[in-house]
Design a protein around this motif. Sequence first.
Motif, short mmCIF file in Angstrom:
data_model
loop_
_atom_site.label_atom_id
_atom_site.label_comp_id
_atom_site.label_asym_id
_atom_site.label_seq_id
_atom_site.Cartn_x
_atom_site.Cartn_y
_atom_site.Cartn_z
N LEU A 63 0.84 -1.20 0.00
CA LEU A 63 0.00 0.00 0.00
C LEU A 63 0.87 1.25 0.00
N ALA A 64 1.95 1.23 0.77
CA ALA A 64 2.83 2.40 0.83
C ALA A 64 3.45 2.71 -0.53
N ARG A 65 3.88 1.67 -1.23
CA ARG A 65 4.48 1.89 -2.54
C ARG A 65 3.44 2.38 -3.54
N ALA A 66 2.23 1.87 -3.45
CA ALA A 66 1.17 2.34 -4.34
C ALA A 66 0.83 3.80 -4.09
N LEU A 67 1.01 4.25 -2.84
CA LEU A 67 0.67 5.63 -2.47
C LEU A 67 1.91 6.54 -2.43
N ASP A 68 3.08 5.98 -2.73
CA ASP A 68 4.33 6.74 -2.80
C ASP A 68 4.68 7.40 -1.46
N VAL A 69 4.58 6.62 -0.38
CA VAL A 69 5.00 7.09 0.94
C VAL A 69 5.81 5.99 1.62
N ASP A 70 6.53 6.34 2.67
CA ASP A 70 7.22 5.34 3.48
C ASP A 70 6.20 4.50 4.23
N PRO A 71 6.46 3.20 4.41
CA PRO A 71 5.54 2.37 5.20
C PRO A 71 5.33 2.91 6.60
N GLY A 72 6.36 3.54 7.17
CA GLY A 72 6.24 4.06 8.52
C GLY A 72 5.17 5.13 8.67
N VAL A 95 15.21 4.91 12.58
CA VAL A 95 14.31 3.89 12.04
C VAL A 95 13.17 3.63 13.01
N HIS A 96 13.50 3.46 14.28
CA HIS A 96 12.48 3.10 15.26
C HIS A 96 11.49 4.23 15.50
N THR A 97 11.84 5.44 15.13
CA THR A 97 10.93 6.56 15.34
C THR A 97 10.37 7.10 14.03
N GLY A 98 10.46 6.30 12.97
CA GLY A 98 9.74 6.60 11.74
C GLY A 98 10.39 7.60 10.82
N ARG A 99 11.68 7.86 10.99
CA ARG A 99 12.37 8.80 10.08
C ARG A 99 13.35 8.01 9.22
N ASP A 100 12.77 7.21 8.32
CA ASP A 100 13.56 6.25 7.57
C ASP A 100 14.51 6.90 6.58
#
Length: 406
Positions: free
Chosen positions: A65-74, A178-183
């Motif tokens: 879903l993230a790739r389809a929406l062009d966002v990070d999974p986080g 990574v653990h706080t969503g800033r990939d």
Amino acid sequence: MIDDGSGPQKRHHPQTIGQRLRRLRKKRGLTQPELARKAGVSLDLVSKLERDVRESMSWTSMIKLARALDVDPGYIAGKGGHLEPVPGAAVLTVRDSVISPGLLPGLHPDHDGEPPTLDDLWQLIERGYGAYFAGEFGVLAAGIPQLIAESRLLQSADPAAAAGPLSHAWQLAASVLVHTGRDDAAAIAAERAVGAAKDGDDPWRLATHYGMYCWVMLHQGRLDESERLAVSAAADIEPSMSRASGEQAAAWGGLMLHAAVAAGTRGDAEDADEYLRIAGAGASRIGTDRRDYWTSFGPTHVAIQRTHIMTALQRPEIALRAARQVDRTGLFKVQYGRHLLNVSRALLDRNRSDEAEEVASRAQGLSTEWFRHQSFAKTLTFDLVERKTRLSRPLRDLVTAFEDPA
């Protein structure tokens, strides 16, 4: 640049996965059926998520879903940057240390004074990893800016000596991010770790940092790239097991496990099995669990990753058999905690929900702060809730871990 709603103006994430998903879908001008087709998931899943009938999904579905929406999974997972209140522990401070203007070529470094001794620096690194593996992310984040500054100060005086500790300072920064969503910032930190290690003379240390970069890409949903890098880096250092040092064998084995996890996450059971077989053969030759460069490899860690991969592939019986091969002795808190989450998921997939709840509670008990930052733990918790007609006290505690601290 595409505005995915996660920029500075719109930092606040809606409360549920469904709300975030619906907002992104509408922003992209997609209907639910169009999103489902584009992502390769069922329309039923998209519908239930957006209606908050389901509050979780598998990591594989989230990546699609993230790739389809062009966002990070986080972003969809709702990873937050909140840490336990430790002075100076803001995640943005860690991010700013990683992308500081003082790191640009041609500018003077933003530090001065007497460089630390190499021994003092390694002690700081040791404490940083101690906090990380204990799940004390706030404590770690508070020390990272100083750790990077001190390492760079030694680098200005003795680049060769500073290569090792500086590479690990960057790696610790990547771990927190990574653990706080800033990939994306984590990927920059991981790249800096590789660059710093290249200035040293230890190829096995460098290989473990390539492994870190693979892990970051996995969290970004870049599964094919993660696998390719792991396989390529492993091939470059592939040892003759009869003559390999423990450090070389552990660095190589860790990379093979990264490749196995990437393959398993994208659903390729055949490749994942092959990587696990190769890594398992190497672990058997070593004969014991090792920890080198704060990276672990050996029979227990092959069993841990087999449990993880088979859980992701929805083969719970194989996962639970592999889990029986895990020796708890010597595992760090977060290593054992992540393993317990996989065991809990496998138990839940076998409809053993009471046992699954008990194991998940044990994982939370190891470190509540670490637990709260695990999207897998959040998914597992809400799946447990769906199976129960009433919430027990332990299950209420699991749910509470994911409430907005603000």
